[in-house]
Design an enzyme around this catalytic site. Structure first.
Site, PDB file in Angstrom:
ATOM      1  N   ARG A   1     -11.137  -0.483  14.384  1.00 57.92           N
ATOM      2  CA  ARG A   1     -10.774   0.451  13.364  1.00 57.92           C
ATOM      3  C   ARG A   1     -11.659  -0.182  11.976  1.00 57.92           C
ATOM      4  O   ARG A   1     -12.789  -0.170  12.307  1.00 57.92           O
ATOM      5  CB  ARG A   1      -9.277   0.342  13.011  1.00 57.92           C
TER       6      ARG A   1
ATOM      7  N   LYS B   1       0.952  -1.453   0.136  1.00 59.27           N
ATOM      8  CA  LYS B   1      -0.027  -0.001   0.138  1.00 59.27           C
ATOM      9  C   LYS B   1       0.778   1.238   0.069  1.00 59.27           C
ATOM     10  O   LYS B   1       2.153   1.291   0.391  1.00 59.27           O
ATOM     11  CB  LYS B   1      -1.048   0.010   1.454  1.00 59.27           C
TER      12      LYS B   1
ATOM     13  N   TYR C   1      16.100  30.090   6.536  1.00 55.51           N
ATOM     14  CA  TYR C   1      14.478  31.211   6.978  1.00 55.51           C
ATOM     15  C   TYR C   1      14.909  31.426   8.530  1.00 55.51           C
ATOM     16  O   TYR C   1      15.103  30.666   9.314  1.00 55.51           O
ATOM     17  CB  TYR C   1      13.526  30.295   6.822  1.00 55.51           C
TER      18      TYR C   1
ATOM     19  N   CYS D   1      14.123  23.518   4.572  1.00 57.37           N
ATOM     20  CA  CYS D   1      12.893  24.364   3.764  1.00 57.37           C
ATOM     21  C   CYS D   1      12.351  23.258   2.647  1.00 57.37           C
ATOM     22  O   CYS D   1      12.373  22.111   2.999  1.00 57.37           O
ATOM     23  CB  CYS D   1      13.748  25.317   2.825  1.00 57.37           C
TER      24      CYS D   1
ATOM     25  N   ARG E   1       1.042 -11.220   7.083  1.00 55.59           N
ATOM     26  CA  ARG E   1       0.791 -10.012   6.097  1.00 55.59           C
ATOM     27  C   ARG E   1       1.672  -8.847   6.534  1.00 55.59           C
ATOM     28  O   ARG E   1       1.328  -7.581   6.938  1.00 55.59           O
ATOM     29  CB  ARG E   1      -0.663  -9.589   6.370  1.00 55.59           C
TER      30      ARG E   1
ATOM     31  N   ASP F   1      12.500  22.750  -0.529  1.00 54.95           N
ATOM     32  CA  ASP F   1      13.242  22.056  -1.468  1.00 54.95           C
ATOM     33  C   ASP F   1      14.450  21.854  -1.337  1.00 54.95           C
ATOM     34  O   ASP F   1      15.385  21.008  -1.989  1.00 54.95           O
ATOM     35  CB  ASP F   1      13.151  22.796  -2.866  1.00 54.95           C
TER      36      ASP F   1
ATOM     37  N   HIS G   1      -6.380  -7.309  11.842  1.00 54.67           N
ATOM     38  CA  HIS G   1      -5.391  -6.816  11.986  1.00 54.67           C
ATOM     39  C   HIS G   1      -5.144  -6.521  13.661  1.00 54.67           C
ATOM     40  O   HIS G   1      -6.197  -6.426  14.225  1.00 54.67           O
ATOM     41  CB  HIS G   1      -5.537  -5.313  11.388  1.00 54.67           C
TER      42      HIS G   1
HETATM   43  C1  PLP Z   1      -0.279  -1.773   6.679  1.00 50.19           C
HETATM   44  C2  PLP Z   1      -1.015  -2.924   7.046  1.00 50.19           C
HETATM   45  C3  PLP Z   1      -0.414  -4.108   7.252  1.00 50.19           C
HETATM   46  C4  PLP Z   1       1.270  -3.969   7.361  1.00 50.19           C
HETATM   47  O1  PLP Z   1       1.657  -3.721   8.569  1.00 50.19           O
HETATM   48  P1  PLP Z   1       3.193  -3.588   8.926  1.00 50.19           P
HETATM   49  O2  PLP Z   1       3.054  -3.191  10.083  1.00 50.19           O
HETATM   50  O3  PLP Z   1       3.691  -2.269   8.231  1.00 50.19           O
HETATM   51  O4  PLP Z   1       3.768  -4.976   8.895  1.00 50.19           O
HETATM   52  C5  PLP Z   1      -0.996  -5.284   7.593  1.00 50.19           C
HETATM   53  N1  PLP Z   1      -2.419  -5.358   7.632  1.00 50.19           N
HETATM   54  C6  PLP Z   1      -3.099  -4.525   7.339  1.00 50.19           C
HETATM   55  C7  PLP Z   1      -4.702  -4.301   7.421  1.00 50.19           C
HETATM   56  C8  PLP Z   1      -2.535  -3.028   7.273  1.00 50.19           C
HETATM   57  O5  PLP Z   1      -3.252  -1.963   6.991  1.00 50.19           O
END
Ligand code: PLP
Length: 386
Positions: free
Chosen positions: A134, A36, A265, A312, A222, A314, A166
């Site tokens: 969540r 992602k 700055y 800054c 995952r 850039d 998760h």
């Molecule tokens: C981002 C995410 C992961 C990966 O999590 P990490 O901590 O980067 O390994 C796995 N499952 C879900 C649903 C996520 O949103």
């Protein structure tokens, strides 16, 4: 560095492949590589292709648009997308054969409507809220969702591929909620089986759980962060992971300033003595946090030179010292990377930056901006610019 860009995020695809191997071994399980947010800003297509080539069985993303972009780039492996509004492109996801993880009976209904309209079977994962509060089907809606899934499977409108959740405390391996969340997943899978539905791919563990709690792996883990080479639990170990990204540029200007000259700055830093400055063409628009101003160094020619004055949008300025440190315009400057990304002093890491400003390396790497040209080294395709 062979194109005309100022700034490069060089990504070592051999490190990505190595990290996938580490995760497979540590978890004793198959790996779904999370790509992602454009592969945590490393480039989802290159990382995804490399991870699949290294044995990952699927790729995970948040949004359907991210999964469709991977398909459009020619990736034909299993893709899972798990975060949707009611306006999400469920029809496109079905057309592209993307596994749609649903978080409510309403989302399931929207997927079903598109599957019926297209006359196609949608591939679906049920995402459970087992304690993170969540995304995911809430416990209150579980029985209703399980009934709807079973009915949709019987109708042939969906095929239930997966069940996922998760973790809330993946980075606290011994936290009791981890095992409770896994138990709730197992219970939900039993509920589905009792309704005649058998998911093939049950997955729970993120990076820290994949590395420290192999008992929580079901059919796969995952991980995201650790694919890119960072340990989510550095106090426990680095697990032999190799950070894949090096953020690097070249010194754009070297100049001498007298004692008393303020820099950048608001002149937050004033030269205490005559010195030589180096201008580094990277700033907060590129993901160098402004909060790091005056609190980090840049690696040039084997040495670390301190940032002075404000970062800054850039550019930022480093103090090369009264003798200029032997640094010339055009010299390579490494902002962060694996410790051995350049000779001499260890290169600062994304984790160092995160620790300095009180955030996590996830945020540092995922915010590297689009102006940094992704440049790939290693991997089957050899070295390429993207
Ligand atoms: C981002 C995410 C992961 C990966 O999590 P990490 O901590 O980067 O390994 C796995 N499952 C879900 C649903 C996520 O949103």
């Amino acid at each position: 560095m062979d194109s005309h860009a100022n700034l490069y995020a060089t990504v070592d695809l051999d490190a990505i492949a190595h990290n996938v191997g580490v995760l497979r071994e540590r978890s004793g399980s198959d790996v779904i590589a999370v790509v992602k947010a454009d592969g945590y800003a490393h480039g989802a297509v290159a990382v995804g292709r490399t991870a699949l080539g290294a044995g990952a069985i699927a790729l995970g993303v948040a949004q359907i648009s991210e999964a469709r972009a991977l398909r459009a780039a020619g990736i034909d492996g299993h893709l899972i997308a798990w975060l949707h509004t009611a306006e999400a492109d469920f029809a496109g996801a079905i057309a592209d054969g993307i596994d749609i993880a649903v978080s409510s009976p309403r989302q399931l209904e929207l997927v079903l409507a598109q599957a019926r309209r297209l006359g196609r079977t949608a591939t679906v994962t049920v995402k459970l809220d087992t304690g993170l509060a969540r995304s995911g089907v809430s416990p209150e809606e579980w029985a209703q969702t399980a009934d709807a899934v079973a009915a949709a499977c019987a109708e042939g409108a969906i095929s239930l591929h997966g069940v996922m959740c998760h973790l809330a405390f993946g980075d606290v391996p011994d936290h009791p909620l981890n095992s409770q969340q896994a138990q709730r997943v197992d219970d939900a899978v039993a509920d589905l089986r009792a309704r005649g539905v058998r998911p093939q791919l049950v997955h729970i563990a993120n990076s820290p759980a994949a590395l420290t709690r192999p008992d929580l792996a079901r059919d796969a883990v995952r991980p995201g962060l650790s694919i890119y080479g960072y340990s989510p639990v550095p106090d426990i170990g680095d697990f032999g992971l190799i950070p894949a990204m090096t953020l690097e540029t070249r010194i754009s200007l070297v100049k001498r300033i007298p004692a008393g000259q303020g820099v950048s700055y608001n002149h937050t830093w004033v030269a205490p003595a005559d010195t030589v400055l180096g201008v580094v063409p990277a700033g907060y628009a590129d993901g160098v946090p402004r909060l790091l101003s005056g609190r980090f160094g840049v690696h040039v020619n084997g040495r670390i030179f301190p940032n002075v004055g404000r970062v800054c949008m850039d550019q930022l300025v480093i103090d090369l010292g009264p003798d200029g440190g032997g640094v010339a315009e055009g010299d390579r400057a490494v902002l962060f990377g694996p410790a051995g990304a350049a000779g001499g002093a260890p290169v600062p890491t994304a984790t160092d930056w995160a620790d300095t400003i009180g955030t996590i390396d996830y945020e540092i790497i995922s915010r590297i901006g689009s102006r940094a040209v992704r440049r790939y080294v290693g991997g089957p395709g050899g070295d390429v610019d993207a």
